[in-house]
Design a protein around this motif. Structure first.
Motif, PDB file in Angstrom:
ATOM      1  N   GLN A 193       5.651   7.284  -4.319  1.00 57.34           N
ATOM      2  CA  GLN A 193       4.635   6.530  -5.040  1.00 57.34           C
ATOM      3  C   GLN A 193       4.228   5.272  -4.274  1.00 57.34           C
ATOM      4  N   VAL A 194       5.186   4.585  -3.692  1.00 58.55           N
ATOM      5  CA  VAL A 194       4.887   3.332  -3.007  1.00 58.55           C
ATOM      6  C   VAL A 194       4.248   3.598  -1.640  1.00 58.55           C
ATOM      7  N   VAL A 195       4.792   4.550  -0.893  1.00 58.96           N
ATOM      8  CA  VAL A 195       4.248   4.854   0.438  1.00 58.96           C
ATOM      9  C   VAL A 195       2.837   5.430   0.323  1.00 58.96           C
ATOM     10  N   ASN A 196       2.551   6.128  -0.760  1.00 52.35           N
ATOM     11  CA  ASN A 196       1.238   6.737  -0.960  1.00 52.35           C
ATOM     12  C   ASN A 196       0.115   5.701  -0.981  1.00 52.35           C
ATOM     13  N   GLN A 197       0.458   4.442  -1.297  1.00 51.56           N
ATOM     14  CA  GLN A 197      -0.566   3.407  -1.398  1.00 51.56           C
ATOM     15  C   GLN A 197      -0.904   2.789  -0.044  1.00 51.56           C
ATOM     16  N   LEU A 198      -0.165   3.130   1.001  1.00 52.32           N
ATOM     17  CA  LEU A 198      -0.487   2.593   2.326  1.00 52.32           C
ATOM     18  C   LEU A 198      -1.821   3.116   2.842  1.00 52.32           C
ATOM     19  N   SER A 199      -2.133   4.339   2.448  1.00 47.50           N
ATOM     20  CA  SER A 199      -3.386   4.948   2.876  1.00 47.50           C
ATOM     21  C   SER A 199      -4.397   4.912   1.743  1.00 47.50           C
ATOM     22  N   GLU A 200      -5.675   4.801   2.114  1.00 46.36           N
ATOM     23  CA  GLU A 200      -6.718   4.838   1.100  1.00 46.36           C
ATOM     24  C   GLU A 200      -6.873   6.234   0.518  1.00 46.36           C
ATOM     25  N   GLN A 201      -6.404   7.247   1.244  1.00 49.05           N
ATOM     26  CA  GLN A 201      -6.431   8.617   0.743  1.00 49.05           C
ATOM     27  C   GLN A 201      -5.173   8.911  -0.076  1.00 49.05           C
ATOM     28  N   ASP A 202      -5.351   9.708  -1.118  1.00 49.84           N
ATOM     29  CA  ASP A 202      -4.240  10.094  -1.980  1.00 49.84           C
ATOM     30  C   ASP A 202      -3.519  11.283  -1.354  1.00 49.84           C
ATOM     31  N   MET A 203      -2.291  11.056  -0.826  1.00 48.65           N
ATOM     32  CA  MET A 203      -1.602  12.097  -0.062  1.00 48.65           C
ATOM     33  C   MET A 203      -0.355  12.649  -0.761  1.00 48.65           C
ATOM     34  N   PHE A 204       0.332  11.830  -1.554  1.00 47.00           N
ATOM     35  CA  PHE A 204       1.627  12.240  -2.098  1.00 47.00           C
ATOM     36  C   PHE A 204       1.709  12.215  -3.619  1.00 47.00           C
ATOM     37  N   SER A 205       0.605  11.950  -4.310  1.00 42.81           N
ATOM     38  CA  SER A 205       0.685  11.796  -5.766  1.00 42.81           C
ATOM     39  C   SER A 205       1.104  13.094  -6.461  1.00 42.81           C
ATOM     40  N   LYS A 206       0.600  14.232  -5.996  1.00 42.99           N
ATOM     41  CA  LYS A 206       0.951  15.504  -6.620  1.00 42.99           C
ATOM     42  C   LYS A 206       2.430  15.846  -6.403  1.00 42.99           C
ATOM     43  N   MET A 207       2.945  15.553  -5.214  1.00 49.61           N
ATOM     44  CA  MET A 207       4.367  15.760  -4.966  1.00 49.61           C
ATOM     45  C   MET A 207       5.205  14.864  -5.861  1.00 49.61           C
ATOM     46  N   ALA A 208       4.762  13.609  -6.040  1.00 51.38           N
ATOM     47  CA  ALA A 208       5.479  12.686  -6.913  1.00 51.38           C
ATOM     48  C   ALA A 208       5.459  13.182  -8.361  1.00 51.38           C
ATOM     49  N   GLU A 209       4.300  13.683  -8.816  1.00 45.66           N
ATOM     50  CA  GLU A 209       4.218  14.220 -10.177  1.00 45.66           C
ATOM     51  C   GLU A 209       5.129  15.431 -10.361  1.00 45.66           C
ATOM     52  N   LEU A 210       5.204  16.273  -9.329  1.00 49.64           N
ATOM     53  CA  LEU A 210       6.078  17.440  -9.393  1.00 49.64           C
ATOM     54  C   LEU A 210       7.537  17.017  -9.556  1.00 49.64           C
ATOM     55  N   ILE A 211       7.955  16.007  -8.797  1.00 49.99           N
ATOM     56  CA  ILE A 211       9.328  15.518  -8.885  1.00 49.99           C
ATOM     57  C   ILE A 211       9.588  14.908 -10.258  1.00 49.99           C
ATOM     58  N   ARG A 212       8.624  14.122 -10.751  1.00 49.57           N
ATOM     59  CA  ARG A 212       8.804  13.490 -12.070  1.00 49.57           C
ATOM     60  C   ARG A 212       8.927  14.540 -13.174  1.00 49.57           C
ATOM     61  N   ASP A 213       8.033  15.523 -13.167  1.00 44.11           N
ATOM     62  CA  ASP A 213       8.095  16.576 -14.187  1.00 44.11           C
ATOM     63  C   ASP A 213       9.375  17.395 -14.055  1.00 44.11           C
ATOM     64  N   GLY A 214       9.813  17.645 -12.810  1.00 41.85           N
ATOM     65  CA  GLY A 214      11.051  18.389 -12.599  1.00 41.85           C
ATOM     66  C   GLY A 214      12.262  17.654 -13.138  1.00 41.85           C
TER      67      GLY A 214
END
Length: 358
Positions: A193-214
């Motif tokens: 979640q934190v590293v994803n904000q370094l880039s203006e493009q959304d790169m890791f949000s879906k992976m983070a959501e998958l981990i949270r839901d899991g």
């Protein structure tokens, strides 16, 4: 009447003295420190008066813990506010004076400082969550022998042994799935979640959501599975033990001449055993609550301060810093949820066993 009451009280104390509380008390003192209490005195108080005298000052103690946690996390709150505000001012001036590239460089510098500060606080929360689960499992390991020995007073050794084996299985499952898998997954979720904000493009949000839901699904599945097995055992094992107890009481009552007295004594012993078992169970529930309540309260205070910082900074700071703070808040929520469910699992299990074996 008074002689009977004193005899009954002596029977309670005699059964209670069959149990050893030394390891339980040592573990409570080690985990809780100055907030510790006497486990044996709590059991005795529950048996004789039906209430725990230790809980009289619970509200004052909790308030002091919350105030202490707020005082410790206040520096983090101020640091995050200062970094975000300075970064917002610096970034805006850079856009005006030098252009976009300088502004991007300024943002990266500010964000790295923000990331280091936030990660330092988060690692402390992660350590607190892991240490709480470890303390919970260690305490339950030393508490359940006393509880199941008291259970054997009324249910017999076979029933107590079956419950004991299930409790050990539950400890192993919680240690492997919650402490071994869920907590590291939450750790990874935070950094994504934190590293994803370094880039203006959304790169890791879906992976983070998958981990949270899991994590949420896994924790719910563990709780549901363990409690389901607990209820099934509670529907079967106590019935067979109760049949044996009734048979023993009836056999004693059938003895010529002294049958009535023997039956009365056996019933008194069984009732005393149930009281001791329930007192130990309630004291165990209270102890588990206290073992987890203090660190959970500290995590809740940290979570509130992080969310407050995000709310204060949203109008003036970069949206990526706010999203980073939001990700940290969600990660702390997962820690609170995981530790809370772990504590609730053992509390509910003790309560279910006590209820079904009454």
């Amino acid at each position: 009447m008074s002689t009977y009451g004193s005899t009954e009280t002596g029977l309670y104390d005699s059964l209670m003295d069959e149990l050893s509380y030394d390891q339980i008390q040592q573990m409570l003192d080690q985990i809780m420190g100055e907030n510790s209490f006497s486990f044996s005195e709590m059991v005795r108080s529950l048996m004789h008066s039906g209430k725990a005298d230790t809980l009289d000052n619970i509200s004052t103690m909790m308030w002091e813990i919350a105030a202490s946690a707020f005082s410790q996390d206040r520096k983090l709150f101020v640091s995050i506010l200062a970094i975000a505000l300075v970064g917002a001012v610096f970034s805006n001036f850079s856009k005006i004076l030098q252009g976009r590239e300088v502004a991007k460089t300024a943002f990266y510098i500010v964000y790295m400082l923000f990331f280091v500060t936030l990660s330092s606080s988060f690692l402390q929360i992660a350590w607190l969550a892991g240490n709480t689960l470890e303390n919970l499992l260690t305490f339950v390991k030393v508490m359940i022998p006393a509880f199941f020995i008291s259970l054997s007073f009324t249910q017999g050794g076979v029933a107590a042994g079956a419950y004991y084996e299930f409790a050990l299985t539950m400890i192993m499952v919680v240690n492997w799935l919650l402490a071994g898998l869920a907590l590291p997954a939450i750790h990874l979720y935070f950094f994504l979640q934190v590293v994803n904000q370094l880039s203006e493009q959304d790169m890791f949000s879906k992976m983070a959501e998958l981990i949270r839901d899991g994590v949420r699904f896994g924790v719910k599945a563990v709780f549901g599975l363990m409690m389901g097995m607990n209820v099934i055992q509670g529907l079967i094992i106590p019935v067979s033990a109760e049949v044996k107890n009734m048979a023993v009481v009836r056999m004693g009552g059938a003895l010529p001449g002294v049958g009535g007295s023997v039956s009365s004594v056996l019933q008194t012993v069984l009732c005393a055993g149930k009281l001791v078992k329930n007192a130990v169970g309630v004291a165990g529930v209270i102890a588990v609550f206290f073992v987890c309540a203090v660190p959970l309260l500290q995590m809740v205070v940290s979570r509130i301060l992080l969310q407050l910082a995000a709310a204060v900074l949203q109008p003036v700071s970069d949206r990526r810093l706010i999203r980073g703070l939001g990700g940290a808040v969600k990660a702390v929520d997962l820690y609170i949820y995981t530790v809370g469910v772990g504590a609730l699992l053992f509390i509910s299990s003790i309560a279910v066993i006590s209820a079904f074996t009454t």
